[in-house]
Design an enzyme around this catalytic site. Structure first.
Site, PDB file in Angstrom:
ATOM      1  N   GLY A  86       0.814  -1.169   0.084  1.00 45.07           N
ATOM      2  CA  GLY A  86       0.023  -0.157  -0.135  1.00 45.07           C
ATOM      3  C   GLY A  86       0.772   1.324   0.013  1.00 45.07           C
ATOM      4  O   GLY A  86       2.061   1.126   0.319  1.00 45.07           O
ATOM      5  N   GLY A  88       2.594   3.851   1.489  1.00 44.72           N
ATOM      6  CA  GLY A  88       3.026   4.122   2.985  1.00 44.72           C
ATOM      7  C   GLY A  88       3.756   5.482   2.969  1.00 44.72           C
ATOM      8  O   GLY A  88       4.145   5.863   4.177  1.00 44.72           O
ATOM      9  N   ARG A  89       3.900   6.112   1.961  1.00 35.33           N
ATOM     10  CA  ARG A  89       4.421   7.218   1.873  1.00 35.33           C
ATOM     11  C   ARG A  89       4.119   8.347   0.693  1.00 35.33           C
ATOM     12  O   ARG A  89       4.378   9.296   0.188  1.00 35.33           O
ATOM     13  CB  ARG A  89       6.004   7.409   1.910  1.00 35.33           C
ATOM     14  CG  ARG A  89       6.513   6.610   0.629  1.00 35.33           C
ATOM     15  CD  ARG A  89       7.838   7.133   0.278  1.00 35.33           C
ATOM     16  NE  ARG A  89       8.586   6.316  -0.800  1.00 35.33           N
ATOM     17  CZ  ARG A  89       9.669   6.157  -1.223  1.00 35.33           C
ATOM     18  NH1 ARG A  89      10.326   7.319  -0.983  1.00 35.33           N
ATOM     19  NH2 ARG A  89      10.184   5.461  -1.910  1.00 35.33           N
ATOM     20  N   ARG A 172       3.582  13.337  -8.292  1.00 40.21           N
ATOM     21  CA  ARG A 172       3.606  12.323  -9.649  1.00 40.21           C
ATOM     22  C   ARG A 172       2.275  12.255 -10.233  1.00 40.21           C
ATOM     23  O   ARG A 172       1.086  12.230  -9.656  1.00 40.21           O
ATOM     24  CB  ARG A 172       3.741  11.030  -8.889  1.00 40.21           C
ATOM     25  CG  ARG A 172       3.933  10.067 -10.042  1.00 40.21           C
ATOM     26  CD  ARG A 172       4.844   8.747  -9.422  1.00 40.21           C
ATOM     27  NE  ARG A 172       4.094   8.111  -8.431  1.00 40.21           N
ATOM     28  CZ  ARG A 172       4.706   6.878  -7.785  1.00 40.21           C
ATOM     29  NH1 ARG A 172       5.945   6.616  -8.105  1.00 40.21           N
ATOM     30  NH2 ARG A 172       4.091   6.410  -6.932  1.00 40.21           N
ATOM     31  N   ARG A 179      -1.546  -1.113 -10.119  1.00 39.94           N
ATOM     32  CA  ARG A 179      -0.508  -1.770 -10.195  1.00 39.94           C
ATOM     33  C   ARG A 179      -0.836  -3.343 -10.303  1.00 39.94           C
ATOM     34  O   ARG A 179      -1.923  -3.603 -10.043  1.00 39.94           O
ATOM     35  CB  ARG A 179       0.742  -1.793  -9.141  1.00 39.94           C
ATOM     36  CG  ARG A 179       0.879  -0.396  -8.652  1.00 39.94           C
ATOM     37  CD  ARG A 179       1.023  -0.160  -7.071  1.00 39.94           C
ATOM     38  NE  ARG A 179       0.881   1.292  -6.769  1.00 39.94           N
ATOM     39  CZ  ARG A 179       1.886   1.877  -6.618  1.00 39.94           C
ATOM     40  NH1 ARG A 179       3.139   1.429  -6.966  1.00 39.94           N
ATOM     41  NH2 ARG A 179       1.870   3.146  -6.520  1.00 39.94           N
ATOM     42  N   ASP A 252       4.652  -4.712  -7.366  1.00 39.16           N
ATOM     43  CA  ASP A 252       4.106  -3.486  -7.186  1.00 39.16           C
ATOM     44  C   ASP A 252       4.491  -2.155  -7.623  1.00 39.16           C
ATOM     45  O   ASP A 252       3.995  -1.234  -7.449  1.00 39.16           O
ATOM     46  CB  ASP A 252       4.187  -3.319  -5.500  1.00 39.16           C
ATOM     47  CG  ASP A 252       5.405  -3.179  -5.148  1.00 39.16           C
ATOM     48  OD1 ASP A 252       6.020  -4.324  -5.250  1.00 39.16           O
ATOM     49  OD2 ASP A 252       5.908  -2.328  -4.447  1.00 39.16           O
ATOM     50  N   ASN A 253       5.473  -2.342  -8.506  1.00 41.87           N
ATOM     51  CA  ASN A 253       6.076  -1.235  -9.307  1.00 41.87           C
ATOM     52  C   ASN A 253       5.799  -1.396 -10.740  1.00 41.87           C
ATOM     53  O   ASN A 253       6.552  -0.745 -11.646  1.00 41.87           O
ATOM     54  CB  ASN A 253       7.654  -1.290  -9.099  1.00 41.87           C
ATOM     55  CG  ASN A 253       7.881  -0.699  -7.596  1.00 41.87           C
ATOM     56  OD1 ASN A 253       7.026   0.039  -6.990  1.00 41.87           O
ATOM     57  ND2 ASN A 253       9.150  -0.720  -7.193  1.00 41.87           N
ATOM     58  N   ASP A 262       7.904   4.441 -10.564  1.00 43.02           N
ATOM     59  CA  ASP A 262       8.891   4.141  -9.287  1.00 43.02           C
ATOM     60  C   ASP A 262      10.276   4.215  -9.986  1.00 43.02           C
ATOM     61  O   ASP A 262      10.938   3.015 -10.032  1.00 43.02           O
ATOM     62  CB  ASP A 262       8.450   2.720  -8.481  1.00 43.02           C
ATOM     63  CG  ASP A 262       7.890   3.143  -7.489  1.00 43.02           C
ATOM     64  OD1 ASP A 262       8.187   4.271  -6.830  1.00 43.02           O
ATOM     65  OD2 ASP A 262       7.170   2.277  -6.761  1.00 43.02           O
TER      66      ASP A 262
HETATM   67  P1  AMP Z   1       9.059   1.280  -3.175  1.00 40.98           P
HETATM   68  O1  AMP Z   1      10.374   0.785  -2.802  1.00 40.98           O
HETATM   69  O2  AMP Z   1       8.942   2.861  -3.279  1.00 40.98           O
HETATM   70  O3  AMP Z   1       8.205   0.711  -4.423  1.00 40.98           O
HETATM   71  O4  AMP Z   1       8.075   1.069  -2.096  1.00 40.98           O
HETATM   72  C1  AMP Z   1       7.728  -0.173  -1.326  1.00 40.98           C
HETATM   73  C2  AMP Z   1       6.731  -0.323  -0.380  1.00 40.98           C
HETATM   74  O5  AMP Z   1       7.373   0.304   0.617  1.00 40.98           O
HETATM   75  C3  AMP Z   1       5.622   0.785  -0.805  1.00 40.98           C
HETATM   76  O6  AMP Z   1       4.337   0.008   0.063  1.00 40.98           O
HETATM   77  C4  AMP Z   1       6.014   2.061  -0.057  1.00 40.98           C
HETATM   78  O7  AMP Z   1       4.876   2.833   0.384  1.00 40.98           O
HETATM   79  C5  AMP Z   1       6.624   1.716   1.275  1.00 40.98           C
HETATM   80  N1  AMP Z   1       7.762   2.603   1.613  1.00 40.98           N
HETATM   81  C6  AMP Z   1       8.790   2.965   0.899  1.00 40.98           C
HETATM   82  N2  AMP Z   1       9.328   4.052   1.719  1.00 40.98           N
HETATM   83  C7  AMP Z   1       8.592   4.336   2.614  1.00 40.98           C
HETATM   84  C8  AMP Z   1       8.626   5.346   3.811  1.00 40.98           C
HETATM   85  N3  AMP Z   1       9.896   6.125   3.997  1.00 40.98           N
HETATM   86  N4  AMP Z   1       7.656   5.316   4.789  1.00 40.98           N
HETATM   87  C9  AMP Z   1       6.599   4.396   4.712  1.00 40.98           C
HETATM   88  N5  AMP Z   1       6.610   3.503   3.631  1.00 40.98           N
HETATM   89  C10 AMP Z   1       7.497   3.392   2.661  1.00 40.98           C
HETATM   90 MG    MG Z   2       6.771   1.238  -5.341  1.00 41.54          MG
END
Ligand code: AMP
Ligand code: MG
Length: 483
Positions: A86, A88-89, A172, A179, A252-253, A262
């Site tokens: 989900g 997360g940021r 973005r 996804r 997820d990407n 991403d």
């Molecule tokens: P990503 O590597 O950006 O594709 O992120 C993978 C997962 O980790 C996704 O669910 C993001 O929302 C979560 N995530 C990545 N960075 C953070 C962060 N700094 N805080 C909270 N969730 C994160």
């Molecule tokens: Mg991602």
């Protein structure tokens, strides 16, 4: 400021997302604003009112009509299934219909903690924000389907990773943020109803002509799969032809719209080596340049598995799903041949040209040649007979013979070569330099200069260094997600 929101995702059932709000930041300040894109999105904003832009695109001031949500999704990360990831940021502010009638998401990435943050801080350091801004806008200028960057804002807060870095937020823009992992999320919960809702939403949004044109007995889930397979085959072939390495092709990407998403540890290959990997977390080279087609197919097989569960009898759609997944490689290979053909000045290619392409790649590997520059040498050979240094006399004469047989003029050949091989790519050491200037000196001028150059990739820049591969001491071997 006026943003004509129409938020279709937030009207889906509650279990598709969590309602949430961006978390306030102490001192928002605008770094970049994409005026052309804002016009395309029908956003009315005064570009000189940078403090309002900073407040809105940091999340401190919600624009009228926004309906902020964090989207639910799952995903395979480096092959391991995680049933709940989900946003997360990231926070989806809402959607607009753009000047071409296309629905587009407006998302703030780095906007603070959400119900999906797990242990994370919900924030983004400035480095990954500037990298995503530069590379996504460069990819768009190169003609590659991609999410876009509308704004970048400093938060005035430090973000702690290995060290304290300035925090930032990127806005973005995407055709959608749906996804493969979004389908996996509902499949993992046995939620057939949600899967069907998502299939219908996705088809209506991204492939409105597909269902009416499909055979009547084909389930909607398989119609969607067929479209995604086709788009991803084209997309990955386009990446490959530019030397682009995504770096974290987790499910997820990978979007179902066929846009690149991403830009974490992504980078462009310089010296040609099919095994090239930049991402510091990709220890086994799962997402190396040459593995990308295979991985895309693997991810699509995970999508197929999730989509089977949209049917009352999942096994009934299995033969169709297998056929579609099996069609990926032939589609990819045809697209790759077409792209590489363009780089060689050929408009029409067939399987007999594969040897010419492979021989060239083998020679580039032996010569440790720069992937992008090597094709400029071929252009120079075709335009003013300047002898290339990166290929053998034998390959050169085979290529020139092949061009002589084609029923196109030299001008047409050169045009397609130029079109297929940009002068400028966002080389990793240049991206690293502008990030360092922003991190260390709060100097964003180098970022703006590089952005101008990489978003006009067919123009040779005044500063020839921006076209050249890194000097040995400048080389960047590792990139980081910055999560
Ligand atoms: P990503 O590597 O950006 O594709 O992120 C993978 C997962 O980790 C996704 O669910 C993001 O929302 C979560 N995530 C990545 N960075 C953070 C962060 N700094 N805080 C909270 N969730 C994160
Ligand atoms: Mg991602």
């Amino acid at each position: 400021m006026k943003i004509p929101f129409d938020n279709s995702y937030a009207r889906l059932p509650e279990r598709f997302f969590a309602r949430t709000s961006p978390v306030r930041v102490p001192e928002p300040a605008l770094i970049a604003w994409n005026e052309a894109l804002s016009a395309e999105l029908n956003i009315l904003a005064d570009p000189s009112d940078t403090s309002l832009l900073a407040r809105v695109f940091s999340g401190n001031q919600l624009p009228e009509g926004a309906d902020p949500v964090a989207q639910a999704y799952a995903g395979h990360q480096f092959g391991q299934f995680v049933p709940q990831l989900g946003d997360g940021r990231a926070v989806l502010l809402g959607e607009v219909v753009d000047q071409h009638g296309q629905r587009r998401d407006i998302q703030l990435k780095g906007a603070g903690r959400t119900p999906f943050s797990r242990g994370g801080d919900g924030r983004a350091p400035i480095g990954p924000v500037l990298r995503e801004y530069l590379v996504s806008e460069a990819m768009h200028a190169l003609g590659v389907p991609t999410t876009r960057a509308l704004a970048a804002v400093r938060t005035g807060e430090s973000v702690f990773r290995d060290y304290a870095q300035p925090g930032a937020i990127i806005t973005r823009i995407a055709a959608s943020h749906i996804r493969i992992g979004t389908f996996q999320y509902f499949a993992a919960r046995g939620d057939q109803e949600a899967l069907n809702t998502l299939v219908d939403h996705s088809l209506a949004r991204h492939y409105p002509d597909a269902l009416p044109q499909a055979p009547k007995e084909m389930p909607a889930s398989m119609v969607l799969l067929e479209q995604v397979v086709a788009r991803q085959a084209q997309l990955v072939a386009h990446w490959m032809s530019l030397g682009f390495i995504h770096g974290v092709m987790n499910t997820d990407n990978m979007t179902i719209s066929g846009e690149t998403i991403d830009y974490g540890p992504c980078a462009f290959m310089e010296q040609y080596d099919p095994q090239t990997v930049f991402s510091a977390i990709d220890r086994d080279g799962r997402y190396a340049w040459h593995n990308q087609p295979r991985i895309a197919q693997w991810n699509l097989a995970r999508l197929a598995e999730a989509l089977l569960n949209a049917n009352d009898d999942p096994s009934s759609a299995l033969p169709e799903a297998e056929r579609l997944i099996g069609s990926f490689m032939p589609q990819y290979e045809a697209a790759w041949r077409q792209r590489m053909g363009g780089k060689l000045g050929l408009h029409q290619l067939d399987e007999s040209d594969d040897a010419l392409i492979q021989q060239l790649l083998d020679e580039l590997y032996q010569q440790q040649a720069d992937f992008t520059q090597s094709f400029h040498q071929l252009i120079a050979r075709r335009t003013h007979a300047q002898a290339p240094t990166v290929v053998s006399a034998q390959w050169l004469s085979a290529w020139l013979d092949r061009l002589a047989q084609a029923d196109t003029t030299v001008d047409e050949q050169v045009a397609v070569m130029r079109q297929s091989s940009p002068s400028v790519i966002p080389r990793n050491h240049l991206v690293a330099e502008v990030i360092a200037a922003a991190e260390d000196d709060a100097d964003y001028a180098p970022f703006q200069r590089l952005l101008a150059v990489v978003t006009a990739p067919q123009h040779a820049p005044e500063d020839a260094r921006l076209m050249q591969p890194a000097e040995p001491q400048e080389r960047v071997f590792r990139t980081f997600c910055g999560t």
